[in-house]
Design an enzyme around this catalytic site. Structure first.
Site, short mmCIF file in Angstrom:
data_model
loop_
_atom_site.label_atom_id
_atom_site.label_comp_id
_atom_site.label_asym_id
_atom_site.label_seq_id
_atom_site.Cartn_x
_atom_site.Cartn_y
_atom_site.Cartn_z
N TRP A 179 0.81 -1.22 0.00
CA TRP A 179 0.00 0.00 0.00
C TRP A 179 0.84 1.27 0.00
CZ3 TRP A 179 1.92 2.43 4.10
CH2 TRP A 179 2.44 1.64 5.14
N LYS A 203 -2.65 -8.29 -7.56
CA LYS A 203 -3.44 -8.33 -6.32
C LYS A 203 -2.93 -7.16 -5.48
CE LYS A 203 -3.64 -9.21 -2.38
NZ LYS A 203 -3.86 -8.17 -1.37
N PRO A 204 -3.65 -6.03 -5.52
CA PRO A 204 -3.17 -4.87 -4.75
C PRO A 204 -3.49 -5.02 -3.27
CG PRO A 204 -5.21 -4.30 -5.88
CD PRO A 204 -4.90 -5.74 -6.25
N LEU A 279 11.35 -7.10 -0.35
CA LEU A 279 10.80 -7.23 1.00
C LEU A 279 11.26 -6.08 1.90
CD1 LEU A 279 11.35 -11.09 1.21
CD2 LEU A 279 9.39 -9.83 0.28
N CYS A 312 10.24 1.40 2.25
CA CYS A 312 11.11 0.28 2.59
C CYS A 312 12.56 0.73 2.69
CB CYS A 312 10.97 -0.81 1.54
SG CYS A 312 11.14 -0.17 -0.12
P1 NAP Z 1 2.40 -7.03 3.56
O1 NAP Z 1 1.53 -7.08 4.73
O2 NAP Z 1 3.42 -8.08 3.39
O3 NAP Z 1 1.45 -6.96 2.29
C1 NAP Z 1 1.94 -6.84 0.99
C2 NAP Z 1 0.93 -7.44 0.04
O4 NAP Z 1 0.81 -8.83 0.32
C3 NAP Z 1 -0.47 -6.86 0.19
O5 NAP Z 1 -1.10 -6.85 -1.07
C4 NAP Z 1 -1.14 -7.88 1.09
O6 NAP Z 1 -2.53 -7.92 0.96
C5 NAP Z 1 -0.55 -9.16 0.54
N1 NAP Z 1 -0.63 -10.29 1.43
C6 NAP Z 1 -0.57 -10.33 2.77
N2 NAP Z 1 -0.68 -11.60 3.20
C7 NAP Z 1 -0.83 -12.38 2.11
C8 NAP Z 1 -0.99 -13.77 1.88
N3 NAP Z 1 -1.00 -14.65 2.88
N4 NAP Z 1 -1.12 -14.22 0.62
C9 NAP Z 1 -1.08 -13.35 -0.41
N5 NAP Z 1 -0.94 -12.03 -0.26
C10 NAP Z 1 -0.80 -11.54 0.98
O7 NAP Z 1 3.21 -5.66 3.48
P2 NAP Z 1 2.64 -4.19 3.58
O8 NAP Z 1 2.35 -3.92 5.00
O9 NAP Z 1 1.56 -3.98 2.58
O10 NAP Z 1 3.87 -3.34 3.06
C11 NAP Z 1 4.89 -2.93 3.88
C12 NAP Z 1 6.11 -3.81 3.71
O11 NAP Z 1 6.50 -3.83 2.35
C13 NAP Z 1 7.29 -3.30 4.46
O12 NAP Z 1 7.97 -4.36 5.08
C14 NAP Z 1 8.15 -2.67 3.39
O13 NAP Z 1 9.50 -2.59 3.72
C15 NAP Z 1 7.88 -3.57 2.24
N6 NAP Z 1 8.18 -2.89 0.98
C16 NAP Z 1 9.27 -3.30 0.29
C17 NAP Z 1 9.60 -2.66 -0.90
C18 NAP Z 1 10.79 -3.10 -1.68
O14 NAP Z 1 10.89 -2.71 -2.83
N7 NAP Z 1 11.69 -3.91 -1.14
C19 NAP Z 1 8.82 -1.62 -1.38
C20 NAP Z 1 7.70 -1.23 -0.64
C21 NAP Z 1 7.39 -1.89 0.54
P3 NAP Z 1 -3.48 -7.12 1.99
O15 NAP Z 1 -3.07 -5.73 1.94
O16 NAP Z 1 -4.78 -7.35 1.41
O17 NAP Z 1 -3.23 -7.74 3.33
#
Ligand code: NAP
Length: 504
Positions: A179, A203-204, A279, A312
């Site tokens: 997000w 899948k956003p 990640l 991130c």
């Molecule tokens: P998240 O909770 O891991 O969610 C990311 C995506 O995965 C969302 O679309 C989420 O859906 C989905 N998701 C969660 N559980 C899932 C499952 N069991 N099966 C399939 N999809 C699933 O992370 P976030 O809180 O959105 O984002 C923050 C994290 O992203 C931070 O750790 C950040 O560092 C990392 N990030 C990394 C980068 C990079 O380029 N390395 C860039 C940006 C962000 P829902 O939202 O519907 O739960």
């Protein structure tokens, strides 16, 4: 001389916020952003259930999208699988032309897209506009890159043989996005995948599905054939299981937390999918005694507070060498005091809300834990009264045992640590399990190269608090993931080499 009463300022601010929100809500209404996009059709969930979308700055409902599950994810896979042969066999320049139109449409609609991002994600409008510009840059880069899926020939080991290496698209790609950059993350994955000839299912994140649907609206106008670009909104687990469990999906491109990334990696093992995992990070921000302190403070402000600390690549641990410690802290606090926080539609805002209540609760837990461990709170801004805001904070003397040393704060909270020697800071920087980005401030070229060589991160910002560049390989090492996004590295992720050995 006339003066403006505080109530008048509050009224005028409310009017500005109302206008901004109205502009964004008009986009939701006029673009009809309430259905998912599967096989070229805008549609509801089979169950007709919806998922509310919340404005994090106000806490109220601003829209609703279909709450889909397994069966809709399977329909999207059917569509993407059926569309793959036609799309992958199109001429690269034909795909490039469609990507170019998508890029131009993103540019034409950049202000509407930025309003939408501010409304659903909360970042200040100027930052939202920069996010859209970033998305345009990725669409442009990969529209150009589509034509450069060059193969190779190589000398054979026998006179009557020829060896040719071709590049082929991986196949159907599942793209799961977070997000915090709800538009750029979609474009950064889909543009290279589509350029390579893959079809995609996005899948956003549940918190920010509208930007992805807006990207799909423009993709439809750009002329991607039905089934090439699909967006499934809804419940993450069943959708994730359907996408990772189906052998027809040949690649998962995921950006999100390390915990979810590991789980999805396990789920992909059974069908041996190709993986691109972007990640979590835990960036060290290192300031050496010989650094330009003003530049370091300016870099720390951007790196720490951009997107309210929800990137991130955010500085998660600020390491100051003894000689600059006091001067940096003084200037950093002064710069932080001057920051503005509030609704992202107010002009000049620098810090917006956090994404949701859980994010606020998490940062409160980490700050309490650091205080108990012995950290000193030396600065805390006041909070606006509504929405999911958290106070920007600066903490000094943070012990290395505090949880925030190892966990991403993902908030405008700056923990400061002191160090004495180059070796100390390298060890501290590398002590964590993730390795996405790091920052280093020094004016000694030898020291810079020595430290940068030893930092266990995929990206190093040197005397600069920002590192984004659509042509550079962005990604992490250790538990920050695998694979790279950006440039030709990001393109290659979606291509498989095929080696042809000819007997003449
Ligand atoms: P998240 O909770 O891991 O969610 C990311 C995506 O995965 C969302 O679309 C989420 O859906 C989905 N998701 C969660 N559980 C899932 C499952 N069991 N099966 C399939 N999809 C699933 O992370 P976030 O809180 O959105 O984002 C923050 C994290 O992203 C931070 O750790 C950040 O560092 C990392 N990030 C990394 C980068 C990079 O380029 N390395 C860039 C940006 C962000 P829902 O939202 O519907 O739960």
């Amino acid at each position: 001389m006339s003066s403006v009463a505080p109530n008048d300022i509050a009224d005028s601010n409310e009017a500005t916020i109302r206008e901004g929100r109205a502009r964004a809500r008009n986009v939701i209404r006029d673009w009809d952003l309430k259905r998912a996009f599967i096989n070229g059709v805008w549609r509801d969930a089979d169950s007709r259930e919806v998922l509310d979308v919340i404005d994090p700055a106000k806490g109220d409902v601003i829209g609703a999208v279909p709450f889909m599950r397994t069966s809709e994810a399977r329909q999207a896979i059917d569509a993407a699988h059926a569309a793959f042969p036609g799309w992958s066999r199109m001429l690269a320049k034909e795909r490039a032309a469609i990507l170019r139109r998508w890029r131009d449409l993103l540019e034409t609609h950049q202000e509407e897209l930025a309003s939408l991002i501010t409304l659903e994600q909360g970042k200040p409008y100027d930052q939202a506009l920069r996010e859209v510009v970033g998305a345009i840059a990725y669409a442009e880069w990969y529209g150009e890159e589509a034509k450069r899926a060059y193969g190779q020939t190589m000398p054979a080991t026998q006179r009557d043989r020829r060896v040719v290496v071709q590049k082929h698209p991986v196949g159907v790609v599942a793209a799961i996005t977070p997000w915090n950059f709800p538009l750029t993350m979609v474009v950064r994955k889909c543009a290279p995948a589509l350029a390579a000839g893959c079809t995609v299912i996005v899948k956003p994140a549940e918190d920010t599905p509208l930007s992805a649907l807006a990207a799909a609206k423009l993709a439809e106008q750009a002329g991607f054939p039905a089934g090439v670009f699909n967006v499934v909104t809804g419940q993450p687990h069943p959708i994730g299981e359907a996408l990772t469990g189906d052998p027809r999906v040949r690649m998962l491109s995921f950006t999100g937390s390390t915990a979810v990334g590991k789980r999805l990696m396990e789920q992909c093992a059974a069908t041996m999918k190709k993986l691109s995992l972007e990640l979590g990070g835990n960036a060290p921000f290192i300031v050496m005694d010989d650094a330009d302190i003003d530049a370091a403070v300016a870099g720390a402000m951007i790196s720490k507070f951009r997107n309210s600390g929800q990137t991130c690549v955010c500085a998660n641990r600020i390491f100051l060498q003894d000689g600059v410690y006091d001067a940096f802290v003084e200037k950093f606090v002064a710069a932080s005091t001057a920051q503005t926080m509030g609704n992202g539609f107010l002009p000049g805002m620098e810090i917006g809300p956090l994404i949701n209540r859980q994010a606020v609760a998490k940062v409160e837990r980490l700050v309490e834990n650091a205080k108990k461990a012995g950290a000193t709170l030396i600065y805390g801004a006041d909070l606006p009264g509504e929405g999911h805001f958290t106070r920007p904070l600066i903490m000094t003397d943070v012990p290395h045992v505090a949880d925030c040393f190892n966990e991403e704060l993902f908030a405008p909270v700056a923990p400061i640590y002191r160090f004495t020697t180059e070796n100390d800071v390298i060890e501290l920087a590398n002590r964590v399990r993730t390795g996405l980005s790091s920052y280093l401030y020094s004016r000694d070229i030898g020291r810079i190269q020595r430290i940068a060589d030893q930092l266990e991160t995929g990206v190093v910002g040197i005397n600069d608090g920002t590192t984004s560049h659509e042509g550079a390989p962005f990604g992490g090492v250790k538990e920050s993931g695998q694979g790279r996004e950006g440039g030709h590295w990001g393109f290659e992720e979606y291509l498989e080499p095929k080696y042809l050995n000819y007997a003449l």
